[in-house]
Design a protein around this motif. Sequence first.
Motif, PDB file in Angstrom:
ATOM      1  N   ALA A  46       0.829  -1.209   0.000  1.00 24.57           N
ATOM      2  CA  ALA A  46       0.000   0.000   0.000  1.00 24.57           C
ATOM      3  C   ALA A  46       0.858   1.252   0.000  1.00 24.57           C
ATOM      4  O   ALA A  46       0.661   2.180  -0.791  1.00 24.57           O
ATOM      5  CB  ALA A  46      -0.913  -0.008   1.223  1.00 24.57           C
ATOM      6  N   ILE A  47       1.869   1.263   0.861  1.00 22.92           N
ATOM      7  CA  ILE A  47       2.745   2.446   0.930  1.00 22.92           C
ATOM      8  C   ILE A  47       3.485   2.626  -0.377  1.00 22.92           C
ATOM      9  O   ILE A  47       3.613   3.745  -0.895  1.00 22.92           O
ATOM     10  CB  ILE A  47       3.719   2.301   2.113  1.00 22.92           C
ATOM     11  CG1 ILE A  47       2.939   2.466   3.433  1.00 22.92           C
ATOM     12  CG2 ILE A  47       4.833   3.335   2.033  1.00 22.92           C
ATOM     13  CD1 ILE A  47       3.794   2.377   4.656  1.00 22.92           C
ATOM     14  N   TRP A  49       2.580   1.832  -3.381  1.00 23.20           N
ATOM     15  CA  TRP A  49       1.729   2.395  -4.434  1.00 23.20           C
ATOM     16  C   TRP A  49       1.415   3.872  -4.175  1.00 23.20           C
ATOM     17  O   TRP A  49       1.453   4.696  -5.086  1.00 23.20           O
ATOM     18  CB  TRP A  49       0.433   1.581  -4.560  1.00 23.20           C
ATOM     19  CG  TRP A  49       0.605   0.473  -5.540  1.00 23.20           C
ATOM     20  CD1 TRP A  49       0.785  -0.840  -5.257  1.00 23.20           C
ATOM     21  CD2 TRP A  49       0.659   0.594  -6.962  1.00 23.20           C
ATOM     22  NE1 TRP A  49       0.949  -1.574  -6.403  1.00 23.20           N
ATOM     23  CE2 TRP A  49       0.874  -0.719  -7.474  1.00 23.20           C
ATOM     24  CE3 TRP A  49       0.564   1.651  -7.862  1.00 23.20           C
ATOM     25  CZ2 TRP A  49       0.989  -0.972  -8.838  1.00 23.20           C
ATOM     26  CZ3 TRP A  49       0.670   1.387  -9.218  1.00 23.20           C
ATOM     27  CH2 TRP A  49       0.885   0.098  -9.693  1.00 23.20           C
ATOM     28  N   THR A  50       1.128   4.193  -2.935  1.00 23.45           N
ATOM     29  CA  THR A  50       0.840   5.593  -2.646  1.00 23.45           C
ATOM     30  C   THR A  50       2.060   6.464  -2.924  1.00 23.45           C
ATOM     31  O   THR A  50       1.956   7.551  -3.499  1.00 23.45           O
ATOM     32  CB  THR A  50       0.405   5.756  -1.183  1.00 23.45           C
ATOM     33  OG1 THR A  50      -0.716   4.922  -0.959  1.00 23.45           O
ATOM     34  CG2 THR A  50       0.042   7.186  -0.866  1.00 23.45           C
ATOM     35  N   SER A 114      -5.437   3.416  -5.020  1.00 20.83           N
ATOM     36  CA  SER A 114      -6.595   3.224  -4.142  1.00 20.83           C
ATOM     37  C   SER A 114      -6.838   1.739  -3.904  1.00 20.83           C
ATOM     38  O   SER A 114      -7.040   1.290  -2.774  1.00 20.83           O
ATOM     39  CB  SER A 114      -7.846   3.833  -4.774  1.00 20.83           C
ATOM     40  OG  SER A 114      -7.682   5.195  -4.931  1.00 20.83           O
ATOM     41  N   TYR A 116      -4.753  -0.818  -4.227  1.00 22.75           N
ATOM     42  CA  TYR A 116      -3.725  -1.517  -3.461  1.00 22.75           C
ATOM     43  C   TYR A 116      -3.631  -1.014  -2.030  1.00 22.75           C
ATOM     44  O   TYR A 116      -3.037  -1.650  -1.182  1.00 22.75           O
ATOM     45  CB  TYR A 116      -2.367  -1.404  -4.164  1.00 22.75           C
ATOM     46  CG  TYR A 116      -2.254  -2.378  -5.303  1.00 22.75           C
ATOM     47  CD1 TYR A 116      -2.044  -3.737  -5.047  1.00 22.75           C
ATOM     48  CD2 TYR A 116      -2.396  -1.971  -6.616  1.00 22.75           C
ATOM     49  CE1 TYR A 116      -1.981  -4.644  -6.086  1.00 22.75           C
ATOM     50  CE2 TYR A 116      -2.326  -2.864  -7.662  1.00 22.75           C
ATOM     51  CZ  TYR A 116      -2.110  -4.208  -7.391  1.00 22.75           C
ATOM     52  OH  TYR A 116      -2.049  -5.101  -8.399  1.00 22.75           O
ATOM     53  N   SER A 117      -4.198   0.174  -1.741  1.00 20.52           N
ATOM     54  CA  SER A 117      -4.200   0.633  -0.357  1.00 20.52           C
ATOM     55  C   SER A 117      -5.535   0.296   0.313  1.00 20.52           C
ATOM     56  O   SER A 117      -5.853   0.848   1.359  1.00 20.52           O
ATOM     57  CB  SER A 117      -3.914   2.132  -0.301  1.00 20.52           C
ATOM     58  OG  SER A 117      -4.918   2.824  -1.004  1.00 20.52           O
ATOM     59  N   ASP A 120      -8.158   2.870   1.903  1.00 19.08           N
ATOM     60  CA  ASP A 120      -7.911   3.429   3.235  1.00 19.08           C
ATOM     61  C   ASP A 120      -8.088   4.942   3.208  1.00 19.08           C
ATOM     62  O   ASP A 120      -7.770   5.597   2.207  1.00 19.08           O
ATOM     63  CB  ASP A 120      -6.484   3.058   3.656  1.00 19.08           C
ATOM     64  CG  ASP A 120      -6.153   3.597   5.018  1.00 19.08           C
ATOM     65  OD1 ASP A 120      -6.642   3.022   6.003  1.00 19.08           O
ATOM     66  OD2 ASP A 120      -5.423   4.622   5.083  1.00 19.08           O
ATOM     67  N   HIS A 123      -4.710   7.091   3.027  1.00 18.99           N
ATOM     68  CA  HIS A 123      -4.152   6.973   1.674  1.00 18.99           C
ATOM     69  C   HIS A 123      -4.996   7.742   0.674  1.00 18.99           C
ATOM     70  O   HIS A 123      -4.468   8.374  -0.238  1.00 18.99           O
ATOM     71  CB  HIS A 123      -4.074   5.496   1.274  1.00 18.99           C
ATOM     72  CG  HIS A 123      -2.938   4.778   1.929  1.00 18.99           C
ATOM     73  ND1 HIS A 123      -1.681   4.715   1.398  1.00 18.99           N
ATOM     74  CD2 HIS A 123      -2.866   4.094   3.097  1.00 18.99           C
ATOM     75  CE1 HIS A 123      -0.892   4.022   2.187  1.00 18.99           C
ATOM     76  NE2 HIS A 123      -1.584   3.628   3.249  1.00 18.99           N
ATOM     77  N   ASN A 127      -3.546  10.542  -1.790  1.00 23.49           N
ATOM     78  CA  ASN A 127      -3.594  10.298  -3.234  1.00 23.49           C
ATOM     79  C   ASN A 127      -4.493  11.292  -3.949  1.00 23.49           C
ATOM     80  O   ASN A 127      -4.150  11.790  -5.025  1.00 23.49           O
ATOM     81  CB  ASN A 127      -4.083   8.874  -3.499  1.00 23.49           C
ATOM     82  CG  ASN A 127      -3.009   7.864  -3.195  1.00 23.49           C
ATOM     83  OD1 ASN A 127      -1.828   8.143  -3.392  1.00 23.49           O
ATOM     84  ND2 ASN A 127      -3.397   6.713  -2.686  1.00 23.49           N
TER      85      ASN A 127
END
Lengths: 153, 492
Positions: A46-47, A49-50, A114, A116-117, A120, A123, A127
């Motif tokens: 997640a991190i 990707w963000t 979005s 992959y996070s 959240d 995030h 984003n």
Amino acid sequence: MNVGVAHSDSNPNHSVYNSKGIWVTYILIIFLSHLFILSVPFFSVAIAWTLTNVLHDVIMFMMLHITKGTPWETPDQGDARTETQWEQIDYGKQFTATKKFLTTVPILLFFLASFYSKYDKVHFILNASVLALSIIPKLPQLHGVRLFGINKY
Amino acid sequence: MAIIPATWDMYDLIQGFLQAPAYHLIFEALLMVLIAKLFFSKSYKPEKIRLSEKEKEVLVKEWKPEPLAPDVPDDHPALQAMEKYCVDGAVGKTVNINGKDCINMATLDFLGFIGNKEIEEEAIKALNKYGVGSCGPRGFYGTMDVHLDLEDRLAQFMQTEEAILYSYGFVTIASAIPAYSKRGDILFADEGIGFAAQKGCVASRSTVKWFRHNDMEHLEELLKEQEVEDKKNPKKAKVTRKFFVIEGIYANYGDICPLPAIMELKRKYKVRIFLEESMSFGVLGATGRGVTEHFGVSIDDVEMVVASLENSMASIGGFCCGTKFIIDHQRLSGMGYCFSASQPPMVAVAASKAMELMQNNPVMLVKLRENCERVHKAIKDIEGVEVRGSPLSPVIHLQLSEPAADRDLDMKTLLMVQDKAISQGVAITPARYLDNEEHLLPQPSIRLSVSSQLSEEEIDKSMDIIKAVFRSVLSGNTAGHGGGGDSAEAHS
């Protein structure tokens, strides 16, 4: 750049994004940077990707919407000094293929980030706000507009 | 959600999507709408013109080539001069015109390096070593060791960090100005600057504000106006560069720029300086460093000094010197440097040798100064002639003090002076301009050039001749006007 091709334009910024292979190169650069970020051990997916999304949007914002004129080419004698790189693309015409492409990529990146996070909230805020940097200045209505006189000269 | 096996890698993610908060889904839906709108909006394609064969033929048929060279009128001064005068041999201290040796006071060869045997020898050596051409532009296989040597020598001599060589004197200033000054910048230019500098101002596309020749009050007025403008819009002023464009010795007038006063204005209003020293390099100052040395102004305070090597150095090309970052900028942005072949190596060697001779023998500068003063003193009082130029300047303009309304008439008078002087053994010439292209066309004049090689007797003799010729032509001229009347009578 139009490598190996003579162009008679004193300002190649007009056509650089229409050169052969430049879209693929752009996607590849995003993909490879993402892989690089993913390979850092303590970043979760997640991190990663963000971070990819944030870095992409901020860097593209600086490249396309802050830099003005022709920093690496001088023969135009400052003709485009008041225009951002984005405004110079395709001689300032709207809805060209390049402009559509460059607008779509950050949106798709946002979807991926979005997803992959896991949708959240934190995030999302991050984003979505950097996405605004990438989308709002690209709107045709804001062509040549400098909000609050920022970056006017 | 039984469809998705709980062990699958994507399970969590898909679960996340299915449980996504409503605001997020709405946001994504809006973005989808934006993408859809983008793709369905009418696409603009950068124009590509495709001509049919028929259209091509029509275009080819319509095309009429322009003549390679425009027609030259029969009375063109160059053609007339070619018919009238034939110069034989080198144009040195003396010049052989139509088989007769004349003292040369027309060529801008202040230190008499044209035809210098030592320089010729060095140049021939270089010719045998390198051949004639240099193969290409400096950045493209055209750099030889002699170019670098000459750059080093110039930088060292001028006491600046670096110097850059151009292959032609005219383009030196014409490329240096546009390399720094762009659209939106402001050039404060003296109205008396030479043609090359004028072309540089035009090529830069900057706003040019002309101030009256050497008029510091007018310059300050313009600067004050600009200051008021700047206060209205300080953000814009912050990114507007301002430059002075001035010459050391003005080629078109022969006077020296008031550099100390300009330095004061420069500091007060924060302006940069382009200083054209083509006429003052190798002339002014104890060692020939130019107008900065003459006034004792530190060369570090002048951003850029530009000079041609075609006058005192009797070579071809020009140079620009200043700090490292100023000069290096030109190696990619100076059009004349980037896109034209570098000097032939023998020419660079000749300039190097000339520099060496001047540095080893500064007496020639003293001699030049004495000669200039002597000429000035001698030529001061001819009736009907006004002498323009500083006593230290080797370029002296002799104008008619009562110019006729018609420029051509004055030119004819001056040409008569030229012809008579040449027939008596002194080669002089009127100053030539591209009449329609000059910013401010100077009054017609005879342009004398003083060389350090001339002896006192030669100067006295030629001054006597010039004075006598002027007197006879000017007194004859009134008669000449009468003569015009006579011929009119004859016609009637």
